[in-house]
Motif scaffolding. Structure first.
Motif, PDB file in Angstrom:
ATOM      1  N   ALA A  43       0.828  -1.207   0.000  1.00 58.44           N
ATOM      2  CA  ALA A  43       0.000   0.000   0.000  1.00 58.44           C
ATOM      3  C   ALA A  43       0.862   1.257   0.000  1.00 58.44           C
ATOM      4  N   LEU A  44       1.930   1.251   0.788  1.00 52.90           N
ATOM      5  CA  LEU A  44       2.820   2.420   0.811  1.00 52.90           C
ATOM      6  C   LEU A  44       3.508   2.633  -0.530  1.00 52.90           C
ATOM      7  N   LEU A  45       3.940   1.555  -1.161  1.00 51.34           N
ATOM      8  CA  LEU A  45       4.574   1.671  -2.468  1.00 51.34           C
ATOM      9  C   LEU A  45       3.586   2.174  -3.512  1.00 51.34           C
ATOM     10  N   ALA A  46       2.356   1.681  -3.462  1.00 46.44           N
ATOM     11  CA  ALA A  46       1.325   2.149  -4.392  1.00 46.44           C
ATOM     12  C   ALA A  46       1.040   3.638  -4.195  1.00 46.44           C
ATOM     13  N   ALA A  47       0.984   4.079  -2.950  1.00 45.24           N
ATOM     14  CA  ALA A  47       0.752   5.496  -2.673  1.00 45.24           C
ATOM     15  C   ALA A  47       1.912   6.351  -3.166  1.00 45.24           C
ATOM     16  N   ALA A  50       1.685   6.547  -6.943  1.00 51.48           N
ATOM     17  CA  ALA A  50       0.587   7.430  -7.355  1.00 51.48           C
ATOM     18  C   ALA A  50       0.954   8.903  -7.183  1.00 51.48           C
ATOM     19  N   THR A  51       1.538   9.257  -6.046  1.00 50.27           N
ATOM     20  CA  THR A  51       1.877  10.667  -5.848  1.00 50.27           C
ATOM     21  C   THR A  51       3.008  11.118  -6.769  1.00 50.27           C
ATOM     22  N   GLN A  52       3.977  10.246  -7.017  1.00 51.10           N
ATOM     23  CA  GLN A  52       5.073  10.624  -7.901  1.00 51.10           C
ATOM     24  C   GLN A  52       4.627  10.691  -9.363  1.00 51.10           C
ATOM     25  N   ALA A  61      -1.242  16.148 -12.333  1.00 51.50           N
ATOM     26  CA  ALA A  61      -0.435  16.207 -13.558  1.00 51.50           C
ATOM     27  C   ALA A  61      -0.667  14.940 -14.368  1.00 51.50           C
ATOM     28  N   LEU A  62      -1.101  15.115 -15.588  1.00 51.78           N
ATOM     29  CA  LEU A  62      -1.258  13.994 -16.515  1.00 51.78           C
ATOM     30  C   LEU A  62      -0.276  14.223 -17.651  1.00 51.78           C
ATOM     31  N   ASP A  63       0.894  13.618 -17.520  1.00 53.21           N
ATOM     32  CA  ASP A  63       1.948  13.828 -18.509  1.00 53.21           C
ATOM     33  C   ASP A  63       2.572  12.494 -18.900  1.00 53.21           C
ATOM     34  N   GLU A  64       3.824  12.528 -19.319  1.00 52.45           N
ATOM     35  CA  GLU A  64       4.502  11.327 -19.800  1.00 52.45           C
ATOM     36  C   GLU A  64       4.604  10.236 -18.744  1.00 52.45           C
ATOM     37  N   ARG A  65       4.636  10.635 -17.491  1.00 47.20           N
ATOM     38  CA  ARG A  65       4.761   9.654 -16.413  1.00 47.20           C
ATOM     39  C   ARG A  65       3.572   8.700 -16.368  1.00 47.20           C
ATOM     40  N   VAL A  67       1.856   7.624 -18.942  1.00 44.24           N
ATOM     41  CA  VAL A  67       2.057   6.630 -20.002  1.00 44.24           C
ATOM     42  C   VAL A  67       3.106   5.610 -19.562  1.00 44.24           C
ATOM     43  N   GLY A  68       4.173   6.076 -18.925  1.00 44.84           N
ATOM     44  CA  GLY A  68       5.191   5.160 -18.416  1.00 44.84           C
ATOM     45  C   GLY A  68       4.619   4.194 -17.391  1.00 44.84           C
ATOM     46  N   LEU A  69       3.755   4.691 -16.515  1.00 47.80           N
ATOM     47  CA  LEU A  69       3.111   3.828 -15.527  1.00 47.80           C
ATOM     48  C   LEU A  69       2.202   2.809 -16.214  1.00 47.80           C
TER      49      LEU A  69
END
Length: 103
Positions: A43-47, A50-52, A61-65, A67-69
């Protein structure tokens, strides 16, 4: 940032780690504690992911990150090795950022 705050945060982290070491063994043997301890890191890793990925200077922010995710998610879904997942996501994000700068 003040050195006082850095030292205070360091002491707090050390105290938290020490408190974890002082927990009695019988408290850790309970099934409920074992289940929670197993899912908290995920859960901590998922959070953190998500924030990064979706936050930039306290704004959505909806950017290149993103798409990478998504590429990483597909790679995990296809059961790719961890290194392949990381490299694919990083290469996708870097490639899209490079295209944005080049264009």
């Amino acid at each position: 940032m003040s050195w006082t705050w850095i030292l205070l945060a360091t002491a707090a982290c050390f105290a938290l780690k020490l408190a974890g070491l002082l927990v009695p063994e019988r408290a850790l043997d309970r099934p409920a504690v074992a289940r929670v301890a197993g899912v908290v890191p995920v859960a901590l890793l998922a959070a953190l992911i998500a924030t990064q990925t979706f936050v930039d200077q306290q704004q959505l922010a909806l950017d290149e990150r993103v798409v990478g995710l998504a590429v990483a998610g597909v790679a995990v879904w296809r059961r790719a090795p961890f290194l392949v997942v990381v490299v694919a996501a990083a290469a996708t994000t870097a490639g899209l950022r490079w295209l944005d700068l080049a264009g």
